[in-house]
Design an enzyme around this catalytic site. Sequence first.
Site, PDB file in Angstrom:
ATOM      1  N   ASP A 103       0.846  -1.219   0.000  1.00 28.21           N
ATOM      2  CA  ASP A 103       0.000   0.000   0.000  1.00 28.21           C
ATOM      3  C   ASP A 103       0.872   1.257   0.000  1.00 28.21           C
ATOM      4  OD1 ASP A 103      -2.169   1.662   0.234  1.00 28.21           O
ATOM      5  OD2 ASP A 103      -2.686   1.132   2.278  1.00 28.21           O
ATOM      6  N   GLU A 147      -2.378  10.042  -0.964  1.00 28.43           N
ATOM      7  CA  GLU A 147      -3.572   9.231  -1.241  1.00 28.43           C
ATOM      8  C   GLU A 147      -4.316   8.945   0.058  1.00 28.43           C
ATOM      9  OE1 GLU A 147      -5.824   5.348  -1.702  1.00 28.43           O
ATOM     10  OE2 GLU A 147      -4.136   5.772  -0.417  1.00 28.43           O
ATOM     11  N   GLU A 148      -3.542   8.614   1.090  1.00 31.11           N
ATOM     12  CA  GLU A 148      -4.143   8.188   2.358  1.00 31.11           C
ATOM     13  C   GLU A 148      -4.799   9.356   3.096  1.00 31.11           C
ATOM     14  OE1 GLU A 148      -4.398   5.170   3.085  1.00 31.11           O
ATOM     15  OE2 GLU A 148      -2.673   4.045   2.321  1.00 31.11           O
ATOM     16  N   ASP A 194      -2.805  -0.497  -7.004  1.00 28.98           N
ATOM     17  CA  ASP A 194      -2.910  -0.301  -5.548  1.00 28.98           C
ATOM     18  C   ASP A 194      -3.076  -1.661  -4.867  1.00 28.98           C
ATOM     19  OD1 ASP A 194      -2.910   1.125  -3.201  1.00 28.98           O
ATOM     20  OD2 ASP A 194      -4.816   2.139  -3.523  1.00 28.98           O
ATOM     21  N   HIS A 279      -3.998  -1.932   5.982  1.00 26.27           N
ATOM     22  CA  HIS A 279      -3.996  -0.881   7.009  1.00 26.27           C
ATOM     23  C   HIS A 279      -3.659  -1.403   8.406  1.00 26.27           C
ATOM     24  CE1 HIS A 279      -6.217   2.451   4.563  1.00 26.27           C
ATOM     25  NE2 HIS A 279      -5.088   2.068   4.019  1.00 26.27           N
TER      26      HIS A 279
HETATM   27 ZN   LIG Z   1      -4.038   2.590   2.067  1.00 25.11          ZN
END
Ligand SMILES: [Zn+2]
Length: 335
Positions: A103, A147-148, A194, A279
């Site tokens: 990620d 992105e996060e 991703d 995550h």
């Molecule tokens: Zn992520």
Amino acid sequence: MPQLDPENGALLSPLLIPRPSGTEGAKKALKFLTDFFEKELPEWELILDNFTDTNTPHGPINFVNLIARRDPPGAQKGEVGRLVVAAHYDSKMLPEGFIGATDSAFSCAMMLYVAKVLDAALTAKWAEEHGLEEDTRGIELIFFDGEEAMVTWTATDSLFGARHLAEVWEETIHHPPASRPSELSSIDLFLLLDLLGAAGPRIPSYFATTHWAYKHLARLEAIIRASALSQASSKPWFFDTARSPSVWRSTIDDDHVPFMKRGVEVLHLIPTPFPGVWHTMGDDKNALDVNVCREWALVMGGFVLEWMEVGVPAAVGSAPAQAVSKANGVKRELK
Ligand SMILES: [Zn+2]
């Protein structure tokens, strides 16, 4: 391909650090990416989209998207159509120390690998080619920042880099008589990677209008699996080739959305379900499967070489080139 080895791959290890937007880690990751192009691929044009978003939960944060581009020599900017391959290089801020190997450190590292394989082949193609002015196929790699989400995923707390770049490129106009009126319309296909690199991915086909490209990937995968090039053994990743157009729907929010909203054609390569480590602190180098990483590099390398119409001899010895060569052999046999 040792450069992508989860343990100590030269293209991957420098990215396996915490790298939340605006931190030293993000700066280090960005420097590694830019150094790679400056040292190894000097023909690529580097563009830094550097901006501050004042509307984050943590106040003003500086973000930097990196774009690495190679166009045919002498081509007019407003005439070039590009294949975009994109992934995000930032990592999630929490839990503290989160690495995000899937990620999306691995995707970024793989993009470097693909760029290197492609570069030699492009140089050879463009050195030989006559009527160069007619070649309008370019390639562009985007490494997104931000992105996060910083706290929780909302419309304004996520996709900082992609939202900014899509807006800037929509407003970057090519003067008439350019056949591509804006930087955004120079994108022929936007391939977003991703959450890749973990074992046993299942990649659905998310969008009807790019299903043709999805089917190309399925074909490459089948050829690579049938050859001795890959040892990854699991169900096919691109299993969704027979999907009926009436059931297309994707609710996954990711860096493609600001581009898709503006009419860009998107192929989203993200597994459903997400990797089990998603995550969590488990998303480190141990989450990456060495054979799966190798197969991803073969599939993506093959797809990009095919797209750019590069002859195989120029890249003899590279595994993706062998895959393309086999694919072309199959096509000839079928004709
Ligand atoms: Zn992520």
